[in-house]
Write a protein that holds these residues in place. Structure first.
Motif, PDB file in Angstrom:
ATOM      1  N   GLY A 203       4.696 -16.906   0.958  1.00  0.00           N
ATOM      2  CA  GLY A 203       4.273 -15.986   2.003  1.00  0.00           C
ATOM      3  C   GLY A 203       4.086 -14.583   1.479  1.00  0.00           C
ATOM      4  O   GLY A 203       4.534 -14.247   0.370  1.00  0.00           O
TER       5      GLY A 203
ATOM      6  N   ARG B  55      10.121 -10.669   3.445  1.00  0.00           N
ATOM      7  CA  ARG B  55       8.859 -11.080   4.030  1.00  0.00           C
ATOM      8  C   ARG B  55       8.248  -9.902   4.767  1.00  0.00           C
ATOM      9  O   ARG B  55       8.938  -9.154   5.468  1.00  0.00           O
ATOM     10  CB  ARG B  55       9.070 -12.254   4.993  1.00  0.00           C
ATOM     11  CG  ARG B  55       9.573 -13.513   4.315  1.00  0.00           C
ATOM     12  CD  ARG B  55       9.806 -14.624   5.334  1.00  0.00           C
ATOM     13  NE  ARG B  55      10.273 -15.853   4.685  1.00  0.00           N
ATOM     14  CZ  ARG B  55      11.546 -16.100   4.393  1.00  0.00           C
ATOM     15  NH1 ARG B  55      12.489 -15.207   4.705  1.00  0.00           N
ATOM     16  NH2 ARG B  55      11.880 -17.237   3.804  1.00  0.00           N
TER      17      ARG B  55
ATOM     18  N   SER C  29       4.602  -9.955  10.264  1.00  0.00           N
ATOM     19  CA  SER C  29       3.312 -10.527  10.624  1.00  0.00           C
ATOM     20  C   SER C  29       2.557  -9.570  11.514  1.00  0.00           C
ATOM     21  O   SER C  29       3.142  -8.873  12.352  1.00  0.00           O
ATOM     22  CB  SER C  29       3.519 -11.862  11.349  1.00  0.00           C
ATOM     23  OG  SER C  29       4.316 -11.672  12.509  1.00  0.00           O
TER      24      SER C  29
END
Length: 770
Positions: free
Chosen positions: A688, A766, A769
């Protein structure tokens, strides 16, 4: 005229009234002198507990290990392995000087002969080392030459030839060699004074002669160039040699050690301290004070008085300590200088020494308002009485705990001064002024001197009653009235007595068998930052209070406590016992217990609290609590994180370096410095879009180093922007090619020169999003 003119003292306190500095030449001779430490014995109290803990630590140390480099440099057999930490680095040897002072002081404080024996042994070894050198030199510092570590004497011989390369902490590539030289000289002088070792003076004279001949062969300009590097209290030590020998050569050398770049602005009444390393300057000013006492030079007294006033009024925090990251900032600009590296302990150690000089010139009781504040709240917080170990900094940012030294692997400067501080808690209790005995600190103790025999029984500062039994009465007894106490009550044999004279209650006509009782009510008061009225601290009598925020291990991830009230001076809720309070309903995110700051050795604390008005809190609460949501979100997106400077996380992440990266281990949040060469470690990755997030120290800006991922450059970082006390958190997107198909990456920080950038944490995470 009053016995003391407290109301006219031109010296402000950072935590009280702020009168303008007014110059008043002190008396040519001292008005007040302390009783000898050997005439004072501490009774059961927090102070005696501290001295005993320190005594155990001092006895656990091996003098031969501290002497290792001294023996080696003289070509004599070494008798013990060198200690770790700073003792295994270029500054080695400073701890021996502090140790000599400490064992000499604790001998005087307790009368225990084994400490005098330690001092005598070290002095004897130094005398033999000087004989081997043949010129009075004895030193433990080392320096690198042609890729080899050699004895630091090479630096002095280069200076003799006029080869001078001086910066703030480097003299001819040696780490503050004159600073260490002073510690040895001061230790020998203390062994002479406090332990009665005659050869202590002999060793000090030898040391003074060796360095003196070098300085005498240089021009004034060259000497001033040398003085740019931290050199401790050499001015004072040379002045002390003059006092003890009468040889004017030492006085001339002491006066040549006056660092004009620092002293001249102070003499002119200018505060130019911002940006200067704090503890480098304070010993210079103590030297000025000592020279005033020996010569009567009023200008030197003016320097000392202006500096003391400026530091205590404009550069000090509520606990009496000063500096952030070891440096002074702009005057009265402290609210943005709260973090884990406030209040270096060495600074308060030296400010207390300076305060004793200034008090002796005037007898003004208000000097002891500062002394008591800094001693109780900073010095007594520095040592963990269970282990005898010391802090370097005293963190004042909310949620920070204390980091204490290890017995054998640190030996920071504040370990050395800590050894001394906790050897002599009885030194400033009792003073002589003419035919009067003054009590300036209410610490449980006895005084046994020709002028008086007194037995003081008290739980102060944890209690407000002081009882004094008189065995041999002084002609007059002066009892200091602390500035925080508006309504003291004094009784002799059950009857109200005493006449208020300035900052003291005076008693006359005392006789053997009299019983004195002094009640000192301890109200709570609020003290705000000079540049931010809504950043407040609480003080109960002499003690700064702090919120107990739980165990001090691990990273702080809670909300900083706040207060919501329209009161400019918030009122605390009384809890069980003196000095114990709660925030109550005004506390956010909830109630919090407050108790004496100094005693909270093992937990996190909050000293300063942000106050919000009731009307503004609804609009501020969301931002205040968003921090906790942000932390939760970060934790959810984190794949791996390393806390630099901590042993287990570094082991877990296969940490390695080129040998130049020392951990910053004396602060609550540990870190690594970006130095010449590199350090590197593994971090786990996952599929990712990912990023590398790095938390740097906020004060390090305008740098130049590289971050490499598996030998490929990710970024060349320069850290632009304004300096701040908050962490400088930078997030770097990781190109897919750097992480694809991998379970971990090798992260390297590298530089071609020393950068001094503190790296606290690095994490893979991460990306959010979209």
């Amino acid at each position: 005229m009053s016995w003391t003119r407290r109301s006219t003292l031109g010296a402000g306190i950072a935590f009280g009234a702020l009168p303008r500095f007014t110059w008043a030449a002190p008396a040519a001779t001292s008005i007040a002198t302390p009783f000898s430490l050997s005439q004072v014995r501490l009774k059961p109290s927090i102070f005696l507990t501290s001295v005993r803990a320190n005594a155990r630590y001092l006895l656990s140390l091996d003098a031969d290990r501290l002497l290792h480099n001294f023996h080696a440099g003289a070509g004599l057999p070494t008798r013990g392995k060198v200690y770790g930490g700073w003792e295994s680095r270029g500054i080695a040897g400073h701890s021996l000087g502090h140790y000599m002072s400490a064992v000499s002081l604790i001998h005087a404080q307790t009368g225990d002969p084994q400490f005098r024996d330690r001092a005598a042994y070290i002095v004897g070894q130094l005398k033999a080392i000087q004989a081997r050198h043949g010129d009075g030199y004895a030193g433990g510092t080392t320096v690198d030459r042609d890729g080899k570590t050699v004895d630091g004497k090479v630096v002095y011989e280069e200076l003799r030839r006029g080869e001078i390369r001086s910066t703030g902490f480097s003299l001819n590539d040696g780490w503050v060699p004159l600073y260490t030289y002073h510690k040895i000289m001061a230790g020998a002088l203390d062994a002479h004074q406090h332990a009665g070792i005659k050869d202590g003076l002999t060793v000090a004279i030898g040391l003074g002669d060796y360095l003196g001949k070098i300085l005498e062969g240089l021009s004034d300009t060259q000497v001033q160039d040398i003085l740019r590097t931290e050199h401790g209290g050499l001015t004072e030590s040379y002045a002390e040699l003059y006092k003890r020998t009468g040889n004017r050569r030492w006085l001339t050398l002491s006066e040549r050690m006056r660092h004009h770049a620092i002293v001249d602005p102070l003499q002119a009444g200018r505060d130019e301290l911002a940006g200067k390393h704090a503890n480098t300057q304070i010993p210079k000013i103590i030297g000025e004070a000592r020279l005033h006492e020996l010569t009567g030079n009023a200008d030197r007294a003016k320097v000392a008085q202006f500096f003391w006033t400026t530091v205590t009024r404009d550069h000090s925090y509520v606990i009496g300590g000063n500096s952030d990251h070891e440096h002074f900032g702009l005057p009265r600009q402290l609210a943005q200088r709260l973090d884990q590296q406030t209040c270096e302990a060495c600074n308060s150690y030296n400010m207390l020494r300076l305060t004793r000089h200034l008090y002796s010139w005037s007898g003004e009781a208000s000097y002891f308002d500062f002394y008591e504040r800094a001693h109780l709240n900073h010095i007594m917080s520095q040592q963990d009485p269970k282990t005898g170990m010391f802090t370097y900094f005293t963190a004042l940012a909310p949620g920070m705990g204390r980091v204490h030294s290890s017995p054998t692997e640190d030996f920071w400067c504040c370990v050395g001064s800590g050894m001394e501080s906790h050897s002599k808690h009885g030194e400033s209790i009792y003073w002589k002024r003419g035919d009067a005995v003054a009590i300036n600190l209410y610490y449980a103790s006895t005084l046994n001197a020709p002028e008086a025999k007194l037995d003081m029984d008290t739980e102060f500062p944890l209690g407000n009653m002081v009882r004094i039994a008189v065995t041999n009465a002084p002609k007059r007894l002066a009892l200091r009235v602390p500035g925080w106490c508006a309504d003291p009550l004094l009784k002799v044999n059950g009857k109200t007595a005493g006449v208020r004279d300035g900052g003291y209650l005076m008693l006359t006509g005392l006789k053997a068998g009299d019983r004195i009782e002094l009640s000192l009510p301890m109200p709570v008061r609020v003290e705000s930052m000079p540049d931010d009225a809504k950043l407040v601290a609480f003080v109960s009598g002499p003690l700064v209070l702090a919120g107990d925020m739980g165990p001090g291990k691990g990273a702080w991830d809670g909300l900083d406590p706040a207060i919501v009230t329209d009161r400019a001076e918030p009122v605390l809720v009384a809890a069980a016992g003196l000095h114990h309070y709660r925030l109550g309903e005004q506390g956010k995110p909830g109630d919090l217990t407050l108790r004496p700051f100094f005693a909270q050795h093992e937990n996190r604390t909050a000293v300063y609290f942000r106050r919000f008005d009731v009307a503004e809190w609804p609009t501020q609460e969301a931002a205040w609590t968003q921090a906790s949501k942000d932390r939760a979100d970060l934790a959810a997106r984190t794949i791996d994180v390393i806390r630099l400077g901590e042993q287990q996380p570094e082991v877990d992440h296969a940490f390695a370096d080129s040998g130049q990266s020392a951990p910053v281990s004396h602060v609550a949040d540990r870190s690594r410095n970006v130095n010449v060469g590199f350090f590197e470690f593994d971090l786990a990755v996952a599929p990712g879009p990912l990023a590398l997030q790095v938390a740097y120290g906020g004060r390090q800006r305008d740098k130049d180093f590289r971050i490499m991922i598996d030998s490929e450059q990710l970024v060349r970082e320069r850290l632009p922007g304004e300096s701040t006390s908050a962490r400088n958190v930078q997030t770097y997107a990781l190109p897919t090619k750097m992480t694809q198909g991998k379970s971990k990456i090798r992260v390297r920080f590298e530089s071609d020169k020393w950068q001094g950038v503190e790296v606290y944490t690095a994490r893979t995470m991460r990306l959010k999003s979209v």
